[in-house]
Design a protein around this motif. Structure first.
Motif, PDB file in Angstrom:
ATOM      1  N   PRO A   1      -8.193  11.253  10.162  1.00  0.00           N
ATOM      2  CA  PRO A   1      -7.609   9.908  10.298  1.00  0.00           C
ATOM      3  C   PRO A   1      -7.289   9.511  11.729  1.00  0.00           C
TER       4      PRO A   1
ATOM      5  N   THR B   1     -11.252   9.409  14.342  1.00  0.00           N
ATOM      6  CA  THR B   1     -12.412   8.723  13.767  1.00  0.00           C
ATOM      7  C   THR B   1     -13.492   8.445  14.818  1.00  0.00           C
TER       8      THR B   1
ATOM      9  N   LEU C   1     -11.873   3.726  10.559  1.00  0.00           N
ATOM     10  CA  LEU C   1     -10.719   4.187   9.787  1.00  0.00           C
ATOM     11  C   LEU C   1     -10.814   3.745   8.323  1.00  0.00           C
ATOM     12  N   GLY C   2     -11.426   2.606   8.086  1.00  0.00           N
ATOM     13  CA  GLY C   2     -11.501   2.085   6.729  1.00  0.00           C
ATOM     14  C   GLY C   2     -12.289   2.940   5.760  1.00  0.00           C
TER      15      GLY C   2
ATOM     16  N   GLY D   1     -10.677   6.948   3.566  1.00  0.00           N
ATOM     17  CA  GLY D   1     -10.316   7.126   2.164  1.00  0.00           C
ATOM     18  C   GLY D   1     -11.519   7.438   1.290  1.00  0.00           C
TER      19      GLY D   1
ATOM     20  N   THR E   1      -2.460  10.705   3.677  1.00  0.00           N
ATOM     21  CA  THR E   1      -1.741   9.773   4.562  1.00  0.00           C
ATOM     22  C   THR E   1      -0.721  10.455   5.455  1.00  0.00           C
TER      23      THR E   1
ATOM     24  N   LEU F   1      -0.863   9.587   9.109  1.00  0.00           N
ATOM     25  CA  LEU F   1      -0.339   8.258   9.436  1.00  0.00           C
ATOM     26  C   LEU F   1       1.185   8.243   9.373  1.00  0.00           C
TER      27      LEU F   1
ATOM     28  N   PRO G   1      -6.381   8.707  -2.183  1.00  0.00           N
ATOM     29  CA  PRO G   1      -6.615   8.155  -0.843  1.00  0.00           C
ATOM     30  C   PRO G   1      -7.160   6.737  -0.866  1.00  0.00           C
TER      31      PRO G   1
ATOM     32  N   ALA H   1      -4.278   4.422  -1.744  1.00  0.00           N
ATOM     33  CA  ALA H   1      -3.305   4.389  -0.652  1.00  0.00           C
ATOM     34  C   ALA H   1      -3.795   3.549   0.515  1.00  0.00           C
ATOM     35  N   TYR H   2      -5.026   3.801   0.964  1.00  0.00           N
ATOM     36  CA  TYR H   2      -5.544   3.060   2.109  1.00  0.00           C
ATOM     37  C   TYR H   2      -5.808   1.599   1.774  1.00  0.00           C
TER      38      TYR H   2
ATOM     39  N   LEU I   1      -2.306  -0.117   1.989  1.00  0.00           N
ATOM     40  CA  LEU I   1      -1.536  -0.028   3.233  1.00  0.00           C
ATOM     41  C   LEU I   1      -1.278  -1.394   3.852  1.00  0.00           C
TER      42      LEU I   1
ATOM     43  N   LEU J   1       3.152   2.079   4.018  1.00  0.00           N
ATOM     44  CA  LEU J   1       3.293   3.444   3.506  1.00  0.00           C
ATOM     45  C   LEU J   1       4.502   3.585   2.581  1.00  0.00           C
TER      46      LEU J   1
END
Length: 404
Positions: A36, A39, A46-47, A50, A236, A239, A362, A365-366, A369, A374
């Protein structure tokens, strides 16, 4: 369920099995810590992190069932040892390639290898244990899982800050390759440890998931626990550290701090898993211990959601304890509830549920976000643990009423 003592003592298989499992995880654990925040070196956005973190779980949804059936039909070593060799290849690909598609291929290959490693290892432990000691030995085997993740997260983060992303992946691949040696030379074949009188033909023993409430409850709890611990939190945590580190005045790199926190979390889990299993063995009731782990999980996610360093730290510690206890108890419960001839398939189905949860973790979560942050994601996790607690509490009360 079976209560007879098997021919092979669990201690004889535990060391090579746990060590082989631990070392196989080095590349995967390192990737979770550093991808994460690295990258650019990996050549991705980053996208898509996940998606990559979920790809290995997604393929296991299709493989766990057939792999479990294969373990019920064929010798354990014949499947387990090649899986360890195959599991090294993805880490080599992390070290030598860049871009989304090569990394996606590596993640799919890792999912294939891990399906055979984890189902095989758990089935082997169930082969050589009984209902009186299964919780303890399953918990001890899970030390290997948590040890591998702890070493990978701490060493991987530390080395990445010093050597760089690709060089660290080469180190991880070299370490992972050593995992096959103790298995090759020390692990006995355990399929013969089952009593043939208690092992009907595979085709004569369909799994009773659709008729057995206990097994359905285990399935639900596995999905919830894996969604949270190995999906959302593992995916995560980098992050989380990145957001909290500036307010701590610690002179650490993000990867090092993430690795240290992840390793601490996993070391706590190493101690908790066998303890929870042993307590459930001595009480003779695994469900109340499982419920305690779920309730602790609710509190842990609420604490992490506060996003203050010390409070979040306490939440991570409590979450490690709760997640490990539940993770150790569910395979033991599964072994209690099925016949010896069904164990491979039962663990395969259990892992399908878990992989469905942690594959979604993941991605969900992503995806969330940008909407709820978070803290919002962790509060959703607290709600899921609450759902699991309610279902388990109702189940425990129903069993108590029936005198079970």
């Amino acid at each position: 369920m079976t209560t007879h003592r098997t021919v092979t003592h669990p201690g004889k298989v535990l060391f090579p099995l746990a060590l082989g499992t631990a070392l196989s995880l080095m590349g995967n654990a390192t990737l979770y810590v550093v991808l994460p925040t690295h990258t650019a070196e990996a050549g991705i956005a980053l996208g898509v992190v996940g998606i990559l973190f979920s790809a290995n779980r997604a393929i296991r949804l299709f493989l766990n069932g057939p792999v479990g059936l294969a373990y019920d039909r064929w010798p354990r070593r014949r499947l387990f040892l090649p899986a360890l060799f195959i599991g090294v290849v993805p880490t080599i690909l992390y070290a030598t390639t860049r871009g989304f598609w090569p990394l996606l291929a590596a993640r799919l290959l890792w999912g294939t290898a891990w399906s055979a490693i984890w189902i095989g290892g758990t089935t082997i432990i169930l082969d050589v244990t009984t209902v009186q000691d299964r919780g303890r030995w399953v918990g001890l085997y899970q030390i290997g899982f948590f040890l591998g993740l702890a070493l990978g997260t701490f060493a991987g983060g530390l080395l990445t800050d010093r050597l760089g992303y690709h060089a660290t992946m080469w180190v991880a691949a070299t370490v992972a390759a050593q995992g096959s040696l103790p298995v090759l030379f020390l692990l006995p074949e355990t399929r013969a440890a089952r009593s043939h009188r208690q092992s009907p033909a595979v085709k004569e023993t369909p799994l009773p998931w659709h008729t057995n409430r206990a097994l359905r409850t285990v399935l639900l709890l596995q999905a919830i626990n894996e969604f949270i611990t190995n999906g959302v939190v593992a995916g995560t945590i980098a992050l989380l550290v990145q957001g909290l580190l500036p307010s701590t005045n610690l002179a650490l790199g993000v990867a090092t701090a993430t690795g240290a926190l992840g390793a601490m979390r996993l070391l706590l889990a190493m101690a908790t898993a066998p303890l929870a299993g042993t307590v459930s063995d001595r009480l003779g009731k695994r469900w109340p211990v499982t419920l305690g782990g779920l309730v602790a999980g609710i509190v842990s996610m609420v604490l992490v959601a506060f996003s203050r360093p010390m409070v979040a730290f306490a939440g991570i510690v409590l979450g490690a304890l709760s997640g490990a206890s539940v993770r150790a108890l569910l395979p033991a419960l599964t072994g209690d509830l099925v016949s010896p001839a069904q164990r491979g398939r039962a663990i395969g189905v259990l892992n399908i549920s878990g992989d469905l949860g942690n594959a979604a973790g993941p991605v969900v979560a992503y995806a969330l976000l940008g909407w709820i942050g978070l803290s919002g994601v962790y509060l959703i996790c607290a709600g899921l643990y609450a759902l699991g607690s309610i279902v388990t509490l109702g189940f425990v009360q129903a069993r108590a009423t029936l005198g079970e």
